[in-house]
Motif scaffolding. Structure first.
Motif, short mmCIF file in Angstrom:
data_model
loop_
_atom_site.label_atom_id
_atom_site.label_comp_id
_atom_site.label_asym_id
_atom_site.label_seq_id
_atom_site.Cartn_x
_atom_site.Cartn_y
_atom_site.Cartn_z
N ARG A 114 -2.11 -1.20 -13.99
CA ARG A 114 -2.46 -1.99 -13.11
C ARG A 114 -1.93 -2.45 -11.37
NH1 ARG A 114 -1.28 -7.16 -11.83
NH2 ARG A 114 -2.78 -8.81 -11.73
N THR A 115 -0.93 -2.21 -11.41
CA THR A 115 0.12 -2.46 -10.01
C THR A 115 -0.36 -1.20 -9.87
OG1 THR A 115 1.37 -3.97 -10.60
CG2 THR A 115 2.12 -2.50 -9.43
N ALA A 116 -0.64 -0.04 -9.71
CA ALA A 116 -0.60 1.36 -9.43
C ALA A 116 -2.38 1.29 -8.71
CB ALA A 116 -0.56 2.33 -10.62
N ASN B 244 4.00 10.17 -11.02
CA ASN B 244 5.64 9.35 -11.04
C ASN B 244 5.55 7.59 -10.29
OD1 ASN B 244 6.36 11.89 -11.15
ND2 ASN B 244 7.36 12.18 -9.66
N LEU B 245 4.44 7.72 -9.52
CA LEU B 245 4.40 6.71 -9.21
C LEU B 245 3.67 5.16 -10.01
CD1 LEU B 245 4.61 3.96 -6.81
CD2 LEU B 245 2.27 4.82 -6.25
N GLU B 246 2.15 6.34 -10.75
CA GLU B 246 1.47 5.04 -11.78
C GLU B 246 3.03 5.09 -13.28
OE1 GLU B 246 -2.31 5.74 -13.89
OE2 GLU B 246 -1.86 6.47 -12.29
N ARG B 247 4.12 5.90 -13.73
CA ARG B 247 4.44 6.27 -14.09
C ARG B 247 6.19 5.52 -14.47
NH1 ARG B 247 5.77 12.36 -15.04
NH2 ARG B 247 4.11 13.14 -16.09
N GLN B 248 5.98 4.67 -13.18
CA GLN B 248 7.29 3.83 -12.29
C GLN B 248 6.51 2.69 -12.58
OE1 GLN B 248 8.94 4.59 -8.83
NE2 GLN B 248 10.60 3.36 -8.69
N LEU C 121 -3.02 1.80 -5.02
CA LEU C 121 -3.31 2.43 -4.82
C LEU C 121 -4.73 2.22 -4.65
CD1 LEU C 121 -1.97 5.37 -7.27
CD2 LEU C 121 -1.26 5.50 -4.28
N TRP C 122 -5.53 1.40 -4.34
CA TRP C 122 -7.15 1.33 -4.55
C TRP C 122 -7.05 -0.08 -4.28
CZ3 TRP C 122 -11.18 4.53 -3.89
CH2 TRP C 122 -12.23 3.85 -3.95
N ASP C 123 -6.81 -1.30 -4.47
CA ASP C 123 -7.02 -2.58 -4.60
C ASP C 123 -7.18 -2.71 -2.83
OD1 ASP C 123 -8.69 -2.59 -6.86
OD2 ASP C 123 -7.16 -3.47 -7.70
N ASN C 124 -5.84 -3.02 -2.61
CA ASN C 124 -4.67 -3.41 -1.63
C ASN C 124 -5.59 -2.65 -0.26
OD1 ASN C 124 -3.48 -5.43 -3.31
ND2 ASN C 124 -1.94 -4.21 -3.14
N VAL D 164 0.96 -1.04 0.05
CA VAL D 164 0.05 -0.24 -0.27
C VAL D 164 0.90 1.56 -0.02
CG1 VAL D 164 -1.96 -1.07 1.16
CG2 VAL D 164 -0.33 0.00 2.49
N LEU D 165 0.39 2.86 -0.03
CA LEU D 165 1.23 3.92 -0.05
C LEU D 165 0.89 4.42 1.27
CD1 LEU D 165 2.33 5.71 -2.87
CD2 LEU D 165 -0.08 6.78 -2.02
N GLY D 166 2.25 5.27 1.64
CA GLY D 166 2.78 5.48 2.29
C GLY D 166 3.44 6.79 2.25
#
Length: 207
Positions: free
Chosen positions: A189-191, A181-185, A195-198, A161-163
């Motif tokens: 699907r992983t983002a 930037n996280l979504e670009r990296q 950010l949401w599913d987990n 998850v994001l912190g």
């Protein structure tokens, strides 16, 4: 339960009792029964024993040690002490220490400790520590953390998850830029999972 979705606890020993102490069993049982997640978060200046405090006096040293090392020991306590074995529906999150230490810690617990010493804790650990982690644990990543693709390759994408720690000193820039930037990296699907599913699974929220 007051409708709570999570509780926050420190990883430090309290009066000599670590998180796997038998006196906490009713608490874990109730969190499991009420579907309340447990979030572990360290800090550097509580009146509790903290890793590094017996060696360092600067905030630099205390902050460097306390967050990741206390989280590592908290995870070990949940596993070695059998909390996750006895409470298979308990969800535990390790927050605010990054996730770069996790691949090494799971590798060590699996390949060195469990492989050679599982007989010593056979009633508390009936499968590899990494399996307990993937079954019921989560860990927060920092948006600018290096080696995320490699960490994801080893750990998988279902338990992160994001912190952000906004607005503390280790939060840089604006949150929206960090998310972009996280979504670009990572892949979209992983983002989406991080950010949401987990987080939805961690906190037991309905879609």
């Amino acid at each position: 339960g007051f409708g709570w979705k999570a509780v926050f606890l420190r990883p430090n020993p309290v009066r000599g009792r670590i998180l796997s102490h038998p006196s906490y069993e009713p608490f874990w049982s109730e969190c499991e029964r009420l579907n309340v997640a447990v979030a572990i978060h360290e800090g550097s200046h509580a009146r509790l024993p903290s890793t590094g405090a017996d060696r360092f006096n600067t905030r630099f040293g205390l902050h460097a040690c306390s967050h990741p090392m206390e989280q590592m020991m908290a995870m070990l306590a949940f596993m070695e002490g059998g909390v996750l074995e006895r409470h298979p529906r308990l969800r535990v999150a390790f927050m605010e220490a990054g996730c770069g230490w996790l691949p090494y810690w799971l590798w060590r617990l699996d390949e060195l400790e469990y492989k050679n010493l599982s007989w010593e804790v056979k009633d508390n650990l009936k499968m590899k520590p990494s399996e307990y982690f993937r079954r019921q644990c989560f860990i927060s990543l920092e948006p600018g953390e290096p080696y995320l693709p490699q960490i994801l390759e080893f750990v998988g994408e279902d338990n992160l998850v994001l912190g952000s720690d906004y607005p503390h000193m280790d939060h840089e820039g604006d949150m929206m830029s960090e998310l972009v930037n996280l979504e670009r990296q990572l892949s979209r699907r992983t983002a989406q999972k991080i950010l949401w599913d987990n987080p939805m699974r961690l906190y037991g929220l309905d879609a």
